[in-house]
Design an enzyme around this catalytic site. Structure first.
Site, PDB file in Angstrom:
ATOM      1  N   ARG A 194       0.820  -1.209   0.000  1.00  0.00           N
ATOM      2  CA  ARG A 194       0.000   0.000   0.000  1.00  0.00           C
ATOM      3  C   ARG A 194       0.862   1.270   0.000  1.00  0.00           C
ATOM      4  O   ARG A 194       0.516   2.272  -0.614  1.00  0.00           O
ATOM      5  CB  ARG A 194      -0.905  -0.027   1.245  1.00  0.00           C
ATOM      6  CG  ARG A 194      -2.107   0.869   1.186  1.00  0.00           C
ATOM      7  CD  ARG A 194      -3.021   0.623   2.375  1.00  0.00           C
ATOM      8  NE  ARG A 194      -3.562  -0.719   2.416  1.00  0.00           N
ATOM      9  CZ  ARG A 194      -4.604  -1.133   1.695  1.00  0.00           C
ATOM     10  NH1 ARG A 194      -5.219  -0.305   0.889  1.00  0.00           N
ATOM     11  NH2 ARG A 194      -5.031  -2.376   1.797  1.00  0.00           N
ATOM     12  N   LEU A 224      -5.521   4.720   0.612  1.00  0.00           N
ATOM     13  CA  LEU A 224      -4.135   5.174   0.436  1.00  0.00           C
ATOM     14  C   LEU A 224      -3.456   5.384   1.774  1.00  0.00           C
ATOM     15  O   LEU A 224      -4.108   5.563   2.804  1.00  0.00           O
ATOM     16  CB  LEU A 224      -4.113   6.443  -0.417  1.00  0.00           C
ATOM     17  CG  LEU A 224      -4.588   6.207  -1.866  1.00  0.00           C
ATOM     18  CD1 LEU A 224      -4.758   7.523  -2.603  1.00  0.00           C
ATOM     19  CD2 LEU A 224      -3.624   5.288  -2.616  1.00  0.00           C
ATOM     20  N   ASN A 241     -13.362  13.764   0.211  1.00  0.00           N
ATOM     21  CA  ASN A 241     -14.014  12.488  -0.060  1.00  0.00           C
ATOM     22  C   ASN A 241     -15.510  12.633   0.152  1.00  0.00           C
ATOM     23  O   ASN A 241     -15.948  13.462   0.957  1.00  0.00           O
ATOM     24  CB  ASN A 241     -13.471  11.407   0.879  1.00  0.00           C
ATOM     25  CG  ASN A 241     -14.068  10.036   0.578  1.00  0.00           C
ATOM     26  OD1 ASN A 241     -14.181   9.645  -0.588  1.00  0.00           O
ATOM     27  ND2 ASN A 241     -14.471   9.316   1.613  1.00  0.00           N
ATOM     28  N   THR A 242     -16.282  11.844  -0.582  1.00  0.00           N
ATOM     29  CA  THR A 242     -17.712  11.742  -0.300  1.00  0.00           C
ATOM     30  C   THR A 242     -18.000  10.318   0.129  1.00  0.00           C
ATOM     31  O   THR A 242     -17.528   9.351  -0.497  1.00  0.00           O
ATOM     32  CB  THR A 242     -18.574  12.158  -1.507  1.00  0.00           C
ATOM     33  OG1 THR A 242     -19.953  11.954  -1.160  1.00  0.00           O
ATOM     34  CG2 THR A 242     -18.246  11.397  -2.770  1.00  0.00           C
ATOM     35  N   HIS A 243     -18.740  10.209   1.228  1.00  0.00           N
ATOM     36  CA  HIS A 243     -19.037   8.889   1.790  1.00  0.00           C
ATOM     37  C   HIS A 243     -20.555   8.690   1.799  1.00  0.00           C
ATOM     38  O   HIS A 243     -21.286   9.589   2.222  1.00  0.00           O
ATOM     39  CB  HIS A 243     -18.481   8.804   3.222  1.00  0.00           C
ATOM     40  CG  HIS A 243     -18.767   7.491   3.871  1.00  0.00           C
ATOM     41  ND1 HIS A 243     -18.087   6.345   3.539  1.00  0.00           N
ATOM     42  CD2 HIS A 243     -19.698   7.126   4.795  1.00  0.00           C
ATOM     43  CE1 HIS A 243     -18.576   5.331   4.247  1.00  0.00           C
ATOM     44  NE2 HIS A 243     -19.553   5.782   5.011  1.00  0.00           N
TER      45      HIS A 243
HETATM   46  C1  GRF Z   1     -20.225   7.103  -4.091  1.00  0.00           C
HETATM   47  O1  GRF Z   1     -21.382   6.668  -3.426  1.00  0.00           O
HETATM   48  C2  GRF Z   1     -19.190   7.533  -3.110  1.00  0.00           C
HETATM   49  O2  GRF Z   1     -19.707   8.053  -1.925  1.00  0.00           O
HETATM   50  C3  GRF Z   1     -18.491   6.250  -2.790  1.00  0.00           C
HETATM   51  O3  GRF Z   1     -18.403   5.603  -4.039  1.00  0.00           O
HETATM   52  C4  GRF Z   1     -19.527   5.963  -4.825  1.00  0.00           C
HETATM   53  C5  GRF Z   1     -18.991   6.357  -6.173  1.00  0.00           C
HETATM   54  O4  GRF Z   1     -20.000   6.318  -7.142  1.00  0.00           O
HETATM   55  N1  GRF Z   1     -17.221   6.495  -2.148  1.00  0.00           N
HETATM   56  P1  GRF Z   1     -19.678   6.251  -8.711  1.00  0.00           P
HETATM   57  O5  GRF Z   1     -18.797   5.060  -8.941  1.00  0.00           O
HETATM   58  O6  GRF Z   1     -19.004   7.544  -9.095  1.00  0.00           O
HETATM   59  O7  GRF Z   1     -21.038   6.121  -9.345  1.00  0.00           O
END
Ligand code: GRF
Length: 188
Positions: free
Chosen positions: A60, A88, A102-104
């Site tokens: 990693r 990472l 980041n979006t979670h």
């Molecule tokens: C999103 O739900 C994001 O929060 C998560 O991965 C997904 C990405 O979606 N980390 P996509 O592959 O861009 O449709």
């Protein structure tokens, strides 16, 4: 501000960033995925730092150094993770400290990790959502920048719920990225 997008999946979050008229200097992927085609369509440079190992032998730290080396050539200021499938390591977060977004697909600190949608569904919550945060070495732990709630329906499965969450992420994430870039510009 020069933005890099890191993706592995369908690229729909990356597409939302582009559709929001945010300039993307480079897309970096860790495997063959739809984001590559989208980057090509947008005439945006796309680098593959291919991850070939998924077991305990995966290095990693070296992989993270390879990602940093690839991005360095593009003079990147801010990195937006958009469904990037590899966690990472320190060299990456040291290189871009406080500048990785980041979006979670859950309301952190609830349901961190890879299965945030599935875990929320299994727990039986009636409201979940998405969280945009600054990514740090500790997965899904960094400072929260924005959140939005999404209802869970009785007949949801993981796919339907994830898609409803993503339709919210596709607005919340670009809006938050724009604000972050503007704030950074104002402070440099
Ligand atoms: C999103 O739900 C994001 O929060 C998560 O991965 C997904 C990405 O979606 N980390 P996509 O592959 O861009 O449709």
């Amino acid at each position: 501000m020069r933005l890099a997008v890191l993706a592995s999946g369908t690229g729909s979050i990356y597409k939302a960033i582009v559709d929001a008229n945010i300039d993307v200097a480079v897309v970096l992927v860790d495997r063959p995925c739809a984001a590559i085609d989208l980057a090509n369509t947008n005439q945006t440079p796309c680098i593959t730092v291919e991850r070939t190992q998924f077991g305990p032998e995966f290095d990693r730290t070296k992989f993270s150094c390879d990602v940093v080396a690839a991005l360095t050539e593009f003079n990147i200021d801010v990195v937006a993770m958009a469904g990037f499938g590899t966690v990472l390591d320190a060299p990456f977060f040291e290189a871009y400290e406080g500048r990785v977004l980041n979006t979670h697909p859950a309301l952190l600190p609830s349901f961190p990790g890879w299965h945030g949608v599935r875990d929320a569904l299994r727990r039986g919550v009636k409201i979940t959502g998405c969280t945009v945060h600054i990514a740090t070495l500790d997965v899904d732990e960094g400072p929260i920048l924005a959140q939005a709630a999404v209802a869970v329906f009785d007949d949801d499965n993981e796919a339907t719920l994830h898609e409803r969450i993503k339709s919210t992420e596709r607005h919340l994430y670009p809006d938050t990225i724009k604000k972050f870039l503007t704030d950074m510009e104002a402070h440099t």
